[in-house]
Design a protein around this motif. Sequence first.
Motif, mmCIF file in Angstrom:
data_model
loop_
_atom_site.group_PDB
_atom_site.id
_atom_site.type_symbol
_atom_site.label_atom_id
_atom_site.label_comp_id
_atom_site.label_asym_id
_atom_site.label_seq_id
_atom_site.Cartn_x
_atom_site.Cartn_y
_atom_site.Cartn_z
ATOM 1 N N TYR A 32 0.845 -1.189 0.000
ATOM 2 C CA TYR A 32 0.000 0.000 0.000
ATOM 3 C C TYR A 32 0.877 1.234 0.000
ATOM 4 O O TYR A 32 2.096 1.146 0.230
ATOM 5 N N GLN A 34 0.795 5.501 1.181
ATOM 6 C CA GLN A 34 0.118 6.519 1.988
ATOM 7 C C GLN A 34 0.603 7.904 1.574
ATOM 8 O O GLN A 34 1.738 8.072 1.111
ATOM 9 N N TYR A 36 0.972 11.843 3.248
ATOM 10 C CA TYR A 36 0.985 12.634 4.480
ATOM 11 C C TYR A 36 1.187 14.100 4.113
ATOM 12 O O TYR A 36 1.843 14.428 3.115
ATOM 13 N N PRO A 44 4.510 14.994 10.294
ATOM 14 C CA PRO A 44 3.571 14.661 9.215
ATOM 15 C C PRO A 44 2.201 14.252 9.771
ATOM 16 O O PRO A 44 2.109 13.698 10.861
ATOM 17 N N PHE A 46 -1.278 12.102 8.584
ATOM 18 C CA PHE A 46 -1.810 11.135 7.621
ATOM 19 C C PHE A 46 -3.023 11.720 6.892
ATOM 20 O O PHE A 46 -3.897 12.344 7.494
ATOM 21 N N LEU A 49 -4.740 6.482 2.439
ATOM 22 C CA LEU A 49 -4.053 5.224 2.160
ATOM 23 C C LEU A 49 -4.727 4.568 0.967
ATOM 24 O O LEU A 49 -5.960 4.572 0.870
ATOM 25 N N ARG A 93 4.817 0.854 1.759
ATOM 26 C CA ARG A 93 5.184 -0.319 2.529
ATOM 27 C C ARG A 93 5.104 -1.527 1.603
ATOM 28 O O ARG A 93 4.055 -1.800 1.008
ATOM 29 N N LEU B 45 13.486 6.056 9.195
ATOM 30 C CA LEU B 45 13.276 5.288 10.420
ATOM 31 C C LEU B 45 14.597 4.968 11.108
ATOM 32 O O LEU B 45 15.545 4.495 10.486
ATOM 33 N N GLN B 48 12.072 0.925 15.612
ATOM 34 C CA GLN B 48 10.651 0.612 15.751
ATOM 35 C C GLN B 48 10.474 -0.356 16.905
ATOM 36 O O GLN B 48 11.185 -1.365 16.998
ATOM 37 N N VAL B 55 11.771 -4.127 17.160
ATOM 38 C CA VAL B 55 11.527 -5.001 16.014
ATOM 39 C C VAL B 55 12.372 -4.617 14.812
ATOM 40 O O VAL B 55 12.537 -5.414 13.900
ATOM 41 N N ASP B 56 12.890 -3.386 14.805
ATOM 42 C CA ASP B 56 13.751 -2.949 13.707
ATOM 43 C C ASP B 56 14.609 -1.792 14.192
ATOM 44 O O ASP B 56 14.079 -0.743 14.542
ATOM 45 N N LEU B 101 -6.115 -6.638 5.355
ATOM 46 C CA LEU B 101 -7.252 -7.281 4.717
ATOM 47 C C LEU B 101 -6.819 -8.616 4.137
ATOM 48 O O LEU B 101 -5.748 -8.731 3.548
ATOM 49 N N PRO B 105 -0.622 -7.295 4.883
ATOM 50 C CA PRO B 105 0.105 -6.607 5.950
ATOM 51 C C PRO B 105 -0.778 -5.579 6.651
ATOM 52 O O PRO B 105 -1.740 -5.066 6.097
ATOM 53 N N ARG B 106 -0.401 -5.276 7.895
ATOM 54 C CA ARG B 106 -1.120 -4.261 8.650
ATOM 55 C C ARG B 106 -0.985 -2.917 7.927
ATOM 56 O O ARG B 106 0.011 -2.641 7.284
ATOM 57 N N THR B 107 -2.008 -2.114 8.065
ATOM 58 C CA THR B 107 -1.929 -0.762 7.502
ATOM 59 C C THR B 107 -1.520 0.165 8.637
ATOM 60 O O THR B 107 -2.332 0.550 9.458
ATOM 61 N N ASP B 108 -0.242 0.480 8.662
ATOM 62 C CA ASP B 108 0.303 1.227 9.792
ATOM 63 C C ASP B 108 0.120 2.718 9.605
ATOM 64 O O ASP B 108 1.067 3.424 9.280
ATOM 65 N N THR B 109 -1.085 3.198 9.802
ATOM 66 C CA THR B 109 -1.296 4.638 9.792
ATOM 67 C C THR B 109 -0.581 5.192 11.017
ATOM 68 O O THR B 109 -0.889 4.812 12.153
ATOM 69 N N GLN B 110 0.365 6.058 10.783
ATOM 70 C CA GLN B 110 1.217 6.537 11.859
ATOM 71 C C GLN B 110 0.805 7.949 12.260
ATOM 72 O O GLN B 110 0.548 8.800 11.410
ATOM 73 N N PHE B 112 2.124 11.197 14.173
ATOM 74 C CA PHE B 112 3.401 11.788 14.527
ATOM 75 C C PHE B 112 3.250 12.844 15.615
ATOM 76 O O PHE B 112 2.245 13.564 15.683
#
Lengths: 112, 121
Positions: A32, A34, A36, A44, A46, A49, A93, B45, B48, B55-56, B101, B105-110, B112
């Motif tokens: 996907y 996104q 921002y 940023p 959002f 998406l 991503r 990044l 994380q 994780v990263d 879905l 993968p998860r949709t990581d709306t971040q 900030f």
Amino acid sequence: SQKIEQNSEALNIQEGKTATLTCNYTNYSPAYLQWYRQDPGRGPVFLLLIRENEKEKRKERLKVTFDTTLKQSLFHITASQPADSATYLCALRSGSARQLTFGSGTQLTVLP
Amino acid sequence: EAEVAQSPRYKITEKSQAVAFWCDPISGHATLYWYRQILGQGPELLVQFQDESVVDDSQLPKDRFSAERLKGVDSTLKIQPAELGDSAMYLCASSANTPGLAGGPRTDTQYFGPGTRLTVL
């Protein structure tokens, strides 16, 4: 190598016109993408998406398209206003990646 | 509306000194990110966290940077010693674990925070 490219130069448009920003990518298989918005000195925020199997998404005056064949996303702001002036970032991503990767952004100025 | 909090907003330090930044994510967000953003570029990044676990941290310069999230809530990023090239905006973000879905993968709306502007003299 993987690369995300946004309009390298700042974009100036007249109030009321449609702003179109471009995000091109190479060597990604994005799950996907996104978009921002970032104002000077702020983090940023959002906006939208769009998934790899979607062609278009809309939210109020915003529209995003996603063409996985061209490896490109277009971000449109219709009836632009001076308050839309900001830097717009695209972020991808991949299905296998844990993280989002951001482009360098496009600075948009809407002139009154 | 819940927000990500960061402090300080601005920090000026001399090279070779130690600096620390603090982040409090949105309540209930399990994932926390630290980014560095150089003027004119997108966020990059650094590290994380998922709850209290890293994780990263593949892009974190571990010889001088460290990050922790001991109780899985707020987090601290430290630089010791600071170098001139560390001058940048340091952004913290958080996201909820939104399932993808159909197994995707998860949709990581971040979300900030306002960032910490670091200047190293």
